[in-house]
Design an enzyme around this catalytic site. Structure first.
Site, short mmCIF file in Angstrom:
data_model
loop_
_atom_site.label_atom_id
_atom_site.label_comp_id
_atom_site.label_asym_id
_atom_site.label_seq_id
_atom_site.Cartn_x
_atom_site.Cartn_y
_atom_site.Cartn_z
N ASN A 12 12.22 -1.15 -6.83
CA ASN A 12 11.62 -0.28 -5.81
C ASN A 12 12.70 0.72 -5.42
OD1 ASN A 12 10.53 0.96 -3.59
ND2 ASN A 12 10.48 -0.87 -2.29
N TRP A 13 12.55 1.92 -5.94
CA TRP A 13 13.59 2.93 -5.68
C TRP A 13 13.58 3.42 -4.24
CZ3 TRP A 13 13.60 6.95 -10.33
CH2 TRP A 13 13.98 6.28 -11.51
N LYS A 14 12.52 3.14 -3.51
CA LYS A 14 12.35 3.66 -2.14
C LYS A 14 12.52 5.19 -2.17
CE LYS A 14 13.60 -0.81 -0.38
NZ LYS A 14 14.15 -1.63 0.72
N HIS A 96 4.59 -2.84 1.98
CA HIS A 96 6.04 -3.05 2.12
C HIS A 96 6.39 -3.08 3.61
CE1 HIS A 96 10.34 -2.54 1.93
NE2 HIS A 96 10.27 -2.94 0.67
N GLU A 98 8.67 -1.83 5.22
CA GLU A 98 9.06 -0.54 5.79
C GLU A 98 7.82 0.27 6.18
OE1 GLU A 98 11.68 0.49 2.56
OE2 GLU A 98 13.04 -1.10 3.22
N GLU A 167 9.04 -10.84 0.86
CA GLU A 167 10.26 -10.12 1.22
C GLU A 167 10.56 -10.36 2.70
OE1 GLU A 167 11.05 -6.65 -1.70
OE2 GLU A 167 9.88 -5.87 -0.04
N GLY A 173 17.91 -5.04 2.33
CA GLY A 173 18.97 -4.05 2.52
C GLY A 173 20.12 -4.54 3.38
N SER A 211 17.72 -8.21 -0.98
CA SER A 211 19.11 -8.35 -1.39
C SER A 211 19.29 -9.16 -2.67
CB SER A 211 19.97 -8.93 -0.25
OG SER A 211 19.97 -8.04 0.86
N GLY A 232 15.44 -3.65 -4.49
CA GLY A 232 15.68 -2.36 -3.85
C GLY A 232 16.97 -1.74 -4.35
N GLY A 233 18.02 -1.84 -3.55
CA GLY A 233 19.28 -1.16 -3.85
C GLY A 233 19.79 -1.35 -5.26
P1 13P Z 1 17.01 -4.59 -1.25
O1 13P Z 1 17.02 -5.22 -2.62
O2 13P Z 1 17.78 -3.33 -1.16
O3 13P Z 1 17.35 -5.59 -0.19
O4 13P Z 1 15.48 -4.17 -0.97
C1 13P Z 1 14.47 -5.08 -1.18
C2 13P Z 1 13.16 -4.38 -1.08
O5 13P Z 1 12.76 -3.96 -0.01
C3 13P Z 1 12.39 -4.20 -2.30
O6 13P Z 1 11.10 -3.77 -2.04
#
Ligand code: 13P
Length: 249
Positions: A12-14, A96, A98, A167, A173, A211, A232-233
């Protein structure tokens, strides 16, 4: 490991990326060769066409990070799943944390988005997860069950066609991942809830996100009800993302 469920690792590149940076990342992913799992990247809307073009004829699929619950109409700024499906989108993330937290998305809206996705032949990756306050109040089970229940109720006989991602909000994050045991415990609850809803529950893939890094992926993916990850990251670095994919072997 459950042989019926091939592992799936989704990036997930966000809201990250530029056309130039994506070229390098997608090229590195594409040239990685065979992977021991299914893999996909969910990219920002403007870069979907770039992902579609660059990942054509590769082992890596692509998807979007959100969609509208509506099929068309006066919804300025929204993107329908039909539009995503129009050029071959495979997955769409819905709910998600967010979007739930920053855009006020309700359990029912998330469920309606999942239904819209399935109606257009795009697989929804439905996210659920508790905040730190909810975990500390011992509400984790009630929260994830409530979130999943809205989707099960709305999808009815199509429930088995979705992917669920657990999640925990406190792990996203933050570098503070859930332990494999903590994650497995919630995945087992979700699996049990799905079993009560669909005969396909044992074939459904439940992803863990929060994470996930190259050094903790293998122990998470070794859990019996964890069928891969939503990353994510670490999905923004080709070497890390590929190493997480390889940890699923
Ligand atoms: P991180 O891997 O950066 O913690 O993000 C997880 C995430 O929100 C994937 O959708």
């Amino acid at each position: 490991m459950n042989e019926a469920r091939r592992k799936l690792v989704v990036g997930n590149w966000k809201m990250h990326g530029t056309h130039a940076a994506n070229e390098a990342l997608l090229e590195a992913l594409k040239s990685a060769g065979p992977l021991p799992c299914d893999a996909a990247v969910c990219v920002p809307f403007p870069y979907l066409a770039q992902a579609a073009e660059r990942l054509a004829r590769s082992a890596i699929e692509w998807g979007a990070q959100d969609c509208s619950a509506h099929s068309q109409g006066a919804y300025t700024g929204e993107v329908s799943v039909g539009m995503l499906a129009d050029f071959g989108c495979r997955y769409v993330i819905v709910g998600h944390s967010e979007r739930r937290a920053l855009h006020g998305e309700s359990d029912q809206l998330v469920a309606d988005k999942a239904r819209a996705a399935l109606a257009s032949g795009v697989t929804p990756i439905v996210c659920v997860g508790e905040t730190l306050a909810e975990r500390e109040a011992d509400d984790t089970e009630a929260v994830v069950k409530r979130q999943l229940s809205a989707v099960i109720h709305t999808l009815a006989h199509c429930t088995g066609e979705m992917i669920v991602a657990y999640e925990p909000v406190w792990a996203i994050g933050t570098g503070r991942t859930a332990s494999p045991e903590q994650a497995q415990a919630v995945h087992a609850l979700l699996r049990a809830q799905l079993r009560a809803a669909t005969p396909q529950a044992d074939r459904m893939r439940l992803l863990y996100g929060g994470s996930v890094k190259p050094d903790n992926a293998a122990s998470l993916f070794a859990q019996p009800d964890i069928d891969g990850g939503l990353i994510g990251g670490a999905s923004l670095k080709a070497a890390d993302f590929l190493s997480i994919c390889r940890a699923s072997a």
